[in-house]
Design an enzyme around this catalytic site. Structure first.
Site, PDB file in Angstrom:
ATOM      1  N   TYR A   1      -6.896  -1.714  -3.623  1.00 19.16           N
ATOM      2  CA  TYR A   1      -6.092  -1.193  -2.923  1.00 19.16           C
ATOM      3  C   TYR A   1      -4.859   0.145  -4.269  1.00 19.16           C
ATOM      4  O   TYR A   1      -5.578   1.058  -3.827  1.00 19.16           O
ATOM      5  CB  TYR A   1      -5.104  -2.008  -2.025  1.00 19.16           C
ATOM      6  CG  TYR A   1      -4.702  -0.391  -1.418  1.00 19.16           C
ATOM      7  CD1 TYR A   1      -5.584  -0.130   0.172  1.00 19.16           C
ATOM      8  CD2 TYR A   1      -3.348  -0.306  -1.683  1.00 19.16           C
ATOM      9  CE1 TYR A   1      -5.051   1.376   0.648  1.00 19.16           C
ATOM     10  CE2 TYR A   1      -3.042   1.248  -0.331  1.00 19.16           C
ATOM     11  CZ  TYR A   1      -3.942   1.089   0.155  1.00 19.16           C
ATOM     12  OH  TYR A   1      -2.715   2.764   1.575  1.00 19.16           O
TER      13      TYR A   1
ATOM     14  N   SER B   1      -0.524   6.450  -0.951  1.00 20.28           N
ATOM     15  CA  SER B   1       0.158   5.760  -0.700  1.00 20.28           C
ATOM     16  C   SER B   1       1.136   5.886  -1.785  1.00 20.28           C
ATOM     17  O   SER B   1       1.425   6.470  -2.729  1.00 20.28           O
ATOM     18  CB  SER B   1      -0.409   4.190  -0.638  1.00 20.28           C
ATOM     19  OG  SER B   1       0.283   2.797  -0.532  1.00 20.28           O
TER      20      SER B   1
HETATM   21  P1  NAD Z   1      -6.884   3.275  10.082  1.00 18.61           P
HETATM   22  O1  NAD Z   1      -7.190   1.176   9.610  1.00 18.61           O
HETATM   23  O2  NAD Z   1      -6.234   2.932  11.493  1.00 18.61           O
HETATM   24  O3  NAD Z   1      -7.757   3.629   9.751  1.00 18.61           O
HETATM   25  C1  NAD Z   1      -8.979   4.160   8.787  1.00 18.61           C
HETATM   26  C2  NAD Z   1      -9.652   4.622   9.209  1.00 18.61           C
HETATM   27  O4  NAD Z   1     -10.384   4.431   8.353  1.00 18.61           O
HETATM   28  C3  NAD Z   1     -10.080   4.735  10.086  1.00 18.61           C
HETATM   29  O5  NAD Z   1     -10.992   5.430  11.284  1.00 18.61           O
HETATM   30  C4  NAD Z   1     -11.901   3.772   9.910  1.00 18.61           C
HETATM   31  O6  NAD Z   1     -12.660   3.963  10.881  1.00 18.61           O
HETATM   32  C5  NAD Z   1     -12.149   4.660   8.662  1.00 18.61           C
HETATM   33  N1  NAD Z   1     -12.913   3.971   7.560  1.00 18.61           N
HETATM   34  C6  NAD Z   1     -13.266   2.907   6.936  1.00 18.61           C
HETATM   35  N2  NAD Z   1     -13.808   1.937   6.534  1.00 18.61           N
HETATM   36  C7  NAD Z   1     -14.376   3.428   6.528  1.00 18.61           C
HETATM   37  C8  NAD Z   1     -15.773   3.794   5.902  1.00 18.61           C
HETATM   38  N3  NAD Z   1     -16.776   2.695   5.018  1.00 18.61           N
HETATM   39  N4  NAD Z   1     -16.469   4.863   5.792  1.00 18.61           N
HETATM   40  C9  NAD Z   1     -15.809   5.743   6.806  1.00 18.61           C
HETATM   41  N5  NAD Z   1     -14.602   5.844   7.646  1.00 18.61           N
HETATM   42  C10 NAD Z   1     -13.968   4.459   7.517  1.00 18.61           C
HETATM   43  O7  NAD Z   1      -5.650   2.586   8.447  1.00 18.61           O
HETATM   44  P2  NAD Z   1      -4.434   4.185   8.542  1.00 18.61           P
HETATM   45  O8  NAD Z   1      -3.199   3.445   8.617  1.00 18.61           O
HETATM   46  O9  NAD Z   1      -4.709   5.583   9.391  1.00 18.61           O
HETATM   47  O10 NAD Z   1      -5.514   4.512   7.479  1.00 18.61           O
HETATM   48  C11 NAD Z   1      -5.490   5.761   6.909  1.00 18.61           C
HETATM   49  C12 NAD Z   1      -5.128   5.869   5.369  1.00 18.61           C
HETATM   50  O11 NAD Z   1      -3.868   6.235   4.869  1.00 18.61           O
HETATM   51  C13 NAD Z   1      -5.908   5.402   4.617  1.00 18.61           C
HETATM   52  O12 NAD Z   1      -6.582   6.084   3.490  1.00 18.61           O
HETATM   53  C14 NAD Z   1      -4.624   4.655   4.353  1.00 18.61           C
HETATM   54  O13 NAD Z   1      -4.832   3.688   2.543  1.00 18.61           O
HETATM   55  C15 NAD Z   1      -3.610   5.228   3.989  1.00 18.61           C
HETATM   56  N6  NAD Z   1      -2.561   4.370   3.996  1.00 18.61           N
HETATM   57  C16 NAD Z   1      -1.943   3.756   5.042  1.00 18.61           C
HETATM   58  C17 NAD Z   1      -0.617   3.243   5.197  1.00 18.61           C
HETATM   59  C18 NAD Z   1      -0.287   2.428   6.557  1.00 18.61           C
HETATM   60  O14 NAD Z   1       0.677   2.203   6.315  1.00 18.61           O
HETATM   61  N7  NAD Z   1      -0.928   2.537   7.383  1.00 18.61           N
HETATM   62  C19 NAD Z   1      -0.307   3.398   4.301  1.00 18.61           C
HETATM   63  C20 NAD Z   1      -0.462   4.116   2.749  1.00 18.61           C
HETATM   64  C21 NAD Z   1      -1.047   4.759   2.879  1.00 18.61           C
END
Ligand code: NAD
Length: 257
Positions: free
Chosen positions: A152, A139
């Site tokens: 985080y 991130s």
């Molecule tokens: P999201 O909530 O849509 O997806 C997260 C995924 O992780 C989901 O499929 C959820 O079911 C899964 N998950 C959660 N807990 C879990 C567990 N205990 N075991 C297995 N799977 C689990 O979120 P996203 O935005 O798609 O995030 C995906 C990645 O990208 C994350 O690591 C997040 O930190 C990173 N990220 C997101 C953003 C943003 O703005 N959305 C920005 C930077 C980084």
């Protein structure tokens, strides 16, 4: 470029960024393992849908990325792992002196420790196959801090450190390890932060988006899941053979400030 014959394991891929990366790698010809902690008909239906759309083999394997044994079992059950996308992640927003201990432990386990366990099992498979890609979804918060997100930010900085270490340990092999560092992407993870952020700052949800969430993103635009899937696909291409141990920012200019 075809990813035919490769198997991609994408953690946390029944939603958001992970799902789009999995779908896009499948469109590129890779067999796919989807994952989350749930075991619903919908989860297995997603895999069937991707298989029907693309003609690849797509499976859903339930595994809770907060548990070391589940992380390792996920890759073992996949049987083969040429592309490992460590994507599972959760968020919780609170000042550090009020940060619930269970939330801290869960974020460190899911967002950071899981990548250690999956990578440890996947690397010997990649070595055996003679090719591998580890792609960690870090991130902008793996490179910069913000208040109220101590767990985080700690986990994502740790994941960036792990990325560099794995890259050095595999530097003379046809294996790369990189981190993608997105700014804000409008996925369920961010949607749930909007009310929390509004509450923390005592402002409306609209103000939370404009004044807090996109405050640090100079483009004032959310990153899209498709853009991130494009970066992951690029990292799997021969053009990226010498790109390892680095962070690729997709953050609308955030980390140039
Ligand atoms: P999201 O909530 O849509 O997806 C997260 C995924 O992780 C989901 O499929 C959820 O079911 C899964 N998950 C959660 N807990 C879990 C567990 N205990 N075991 C297995 N799977 C689990 O979120 P996203 O935005 O798609 O995030 C995906 C990645 O990208 C994350 O690591 C997040 O930190 C990173 N990220 C997101 C953003 C943003 O703005 N959305 C920005 C930077 C980084």
């Amino acid at each position: 470029m075809s990813l035919s014959g490769k198997t991609a394991v994408v953690t946390g891929s029944n939603s958001g960024i992970g799902l789009c990366i999995a779908r896009t790698l499948a469109q590129g010809g890779a067999d796919i393992v989807l994952n989350s902690f749930t075991d619903r008909d919908d989860d297995h239906a997603l895999a069937a849908e991707i298989a029907a759309e693309t003609g690849v083999t797509a499976r859903y394997i339930q595994a809770d990325m907060s548990k070391a044994s589940d992380c390792r079992a996920l890759v073992e059950k996949a049987g083969k792992c040429d592309i490992l996308v460590n994507n599972a992640g959760i968020q919780h927003v609170a000042p550090i002196d009020q940060f619930p201990q269970d939330k801290w432990d869960a974020i460190i386990a899911i967002n950071m420790n899981s990548a250690f366990h999956t990578t440890a099992v996947a690397l010997p498979m990649m070595r055996k196959a003679g090719w591998g890609r580890v792609i960690n979804l870090a991130s902008a918060h793996g490179l910069r801090a913000s208040p109220f997100k101590s767990a985080y930010i700690t986990a994502k900085h740790g994941l960036v450190g792990m990325t560099k270490t794995v890259a050095l340990e595999t530097a003379q092999e046809p294996i790369t390890c990189n981190a993608i560092c997105p700014g804000y992407v409008l996925t369920p993870l961010v949607e749930t932060q909007i009310p929390d952020t509004a509450r923390e700052y005592g402002i409306s949800e609209e103000e939370a988006i404009e004044q807090v969430i996109l405050l640090k993103q100079p483009s004032k635009d959310f990153v899209t899941v498709e853009q991130l899937a494009g970066i992951a696909t690029f990292l799997c291409s021969p053009s990226a053979d010498q790109i390892t141990g680095t962070t690729i920012s997709a953050d609308g200019g955030w980390t140039s400030q």
